[in-house]
Design an enzyme around this catalytic site. Structure first.
Site, short mmCIF file in Angstrom:
data_model
loop_
_atom_site.label_atom_id
_atom_site.label_comp_id
_atom_site.label_asym_id
_atom_site.label_seq_id
_atom_site.Cartn_x
_atom_site.Cartn_y
_atom_site.Cartn_z
N GLY A 182 -2.91 -27.60 5.12
CA GLY A 182 -3.76 -28.75 5.44
C GLY A 182 -2.97 -30.01 5.77
O GLY A 182 -3.53 -31.10 5.83
N GLU A 209 1.86 -18.69 1.79
CA GLU A 209 1.41 -20.02 2.20
C GLU A 209 2.27 -21.08 1.51
O GLU A 209 2.04 -21.39 0.33
CB GLU A 209 -0.05 -20.24 1.80
CG GLU A 209 -1.01 -19.23 2.38
CD GLU A 209 -2.43 -19.75 2.40
OE1 GLU A 209 -3.02 -19.80 3.48
OE2 GLU A 209 -2.96 -20.13 1.32
N ASN A 227 -10.34 -18.87 5.84
CA ASN A 227 -10.64 -19.34 4.49
C ASN A 227 -11.43 -20.64 4.65
O ASN A 227 -10.85 -21.68 4.94
CB ASN A 227 -9.33 -19.57 3.73
CG ASN A 227 -9.53 -20.22 2.37
OD1 ASN A 227 -10.65 -20.30 1.86
ND2 ASN A 227 -8.44 -20.69 1.78
N GLU A 248 -4.58 -23.79 -4.25
CA GLU A 248 -5.57 -24.77 -4.72
C GLU A 248 -6.20 -24.31 -6.04
O GLU A 248 -6.49 -25.13 -6.92
CB GLU A 248 -6.63 -25.01 -3.63
CG GLU A 248 -6.03 -25.78 -2.45
CD GLU A 248 -6.69 -25.52 -1.11
OE1 GLU A 248 -7.81 -24.97 -1.07
OE2 GLU A 248 -6.09 -25.88 -0.09
N LYS A 264 -12.90 -22.40 2.52
CA LYS A 264 -12.77 -23.33 1.38
C LYS A 264 -14.16 -23.91 1.03
O LYS A 264 -15.16 -23.22 1.20
CB LYS A 264 -11.73 -24.42 1.67
CG LYS A 264 -10.39 -23.81 2.12
CD LYS A 264 -9.25 -24.79 2.11
CE LYS A 264 -7.97 -24.08 2.56
NZ LYS A 264 -6.79 -24.95 2.53
N HIS A 296 -4.90 -18.45 -4.52
CA HIS A 296 -4.68 -19.57 -3.61
C HIS A 296 -4.07 -20.74 -4.38
O HIS A 296 -4.45 -20.99 -5.53
CB HIS A 296 -5.99 -19.99 -2.93
CG HIS A 296 -5.75 -20.89 -1.76
ND1 HIS A 296 -5.44 -22.22 -1.91
CD2 HIS A 296 -5.71 -20.64 -0.43
CE1 HIS A 296 -5.23 -22.75 -0.71
NE2 HIS A 296 -5.39 -21.80 0.21
N SER A 321 -1.45 -24.63 8.07
CA SER A 321 -1.51 -25.31 9.37
C SER A 321 -1.24 -24.36 10.54
O SER A 321 -0.63 -24.74 11.54
CB SER A 321 -0.55 -26.50 9.41
OG SER A 321 -0.93 -27.45 8.42
P1 PGA Z 1 -4.85 -24.69 6.51
O1 PGA Z 1 -5.14 -23.88 5.15
O2 PGA Z 1 -4.85 -23.67 7.63
O3 PGA Z 1 -5.96 -25.67 6.62
O4 PGA Z 1 -3.50 -25.32 6.36
C1 PGA Z 1 -4.64 -22.59 4.95
C2 PGA Z 1 -5.05 -22.09 3.58
O5 PGA Z 1 -5.02 -22.88 2.62
O6 PGA Z 1 -5.42 -20.91 3.41
#
Ligand code: PGA
Length: 252
Positions: A174, A168, A9, A98, A11, A96, A214
């Site tokens: 992140g 997640e 992803n 976000e 982003k 997601h 992460s």
């Molecule tokens: P990350 O993000 O691996 O940077 O923690 C995962 C995601 O939000 O899909």
């Protein structure tokens, strides 16, 4: 047998030239050494058509990170599921955290998006997961159940076959803080059990449930060794080929 999947992803990272370079390098590496799992990269909309022409789709699947909750028309700035599909993409990430948090995407809006994605022949990587406060209140099971009920459990079993779940935990995205393999396995098994309750054991056994938050090359082998963890949805570590390849290699 359900699929093992490592999905990136991106982003809101990489301009077009940088994205092309990343996709080109990944394609070179993975066509030289066929991975032991399905690999998908989900990119910003503007990269899709170009990246689609670069990658070998038999080795790397392509996805968007979002699509509109309307089919077409006067929705300035939106990108429809049909448009995503027309680029050559096969997947779309929906739900997601976000998008839920910063763009106020509710379960009802996500349900519309899921339906439009499936109507247009896209597979959906549907994200669910609890916040830190919800985890501390031990509400994680109720949260993921409500997210599934709100946006995907209305689907017929044949439609649900096009859904990949990504669990997640928001507190792990992140942050460098990963769920332990045991914590992740516990909730993945729970998610599979509620899919079984809704659709039966066969559908549940065939549903891929990815872990995200992460995930990196150092923790992927332990996570992916768990029986109900079928791969990962990777943010930060999908932006550099050696990091992403390290996670893909966890399936070796
Ligand atoms: P990350 O993000 O691996 O940077 O923690 C995962 C995601 O939000 O899909």
């Amino acid at each position: 047998m359900r699929k093992k999947i490592v999905a990136g992803n991106w982003k809101m990272n990489k301009n077009l030239q940088e994205g092309v370079a990343l996709a080109t390098e990944l394609n070179e590496v993975l066509t030289a050494e066929t991975p032991n799992c399905d690999v998908v990269i989900c990119t910003p909309f503007i990269h899709l058509a170009t990246v689609s022409d670069i990658i070998d789709h038999s080795v790397i699947g392509l996805g968007a990170e979002n699509c509109a909750d309307k089919a077409s028309g006067a929705y300035t700035g939106e990108v429809s599921a049909e448009m995503v599909k027309s680029t050559g993409a096969e997947y779309v990430i929906l739900g997601h955290s976000e998008r839920r948090e910063y763009y106020n995407e509710t379960p009802a809006i996500l349900k519309e998006k899921v339906d439009l994605a499936l109507i247009n022949g896209l597979k959906v990587i549907f994200c669910i997961g609890e916040s830190l406060a919800q985890r501390e209140a031990n509400e994680q099971n109720a949260v993921v159940k409500a997210e599934l009920e709100g946006s995907v459990f209305h689907l017929a079993p044949a439609e649900f076959a096009n859904i990949v779940i990504a669990y997640e935990p928001i507190w792990a995205i992140g942050t460098g803080k990963t769920a332990t393999a045991e914590q992740a396995e516990e909730i993945h098994a729970y998610i599979r059990s509620i899919i079984a309750e809704k659709y039966g054991d066969e559908v549940a056994e065939n549903t891929s449930i990815l872990y995200g938050g992460s995930c990196k090359a150092s923790n992927a082998p332990e996570l992916f060794a768990k029986k109900d963890i079928d791969g990962g949805l990777i943010g930060g570590a999908s932006l550099k080929v050696p990091d992403f390849k390290g996670i893909i290699d966890a399936w070796k």
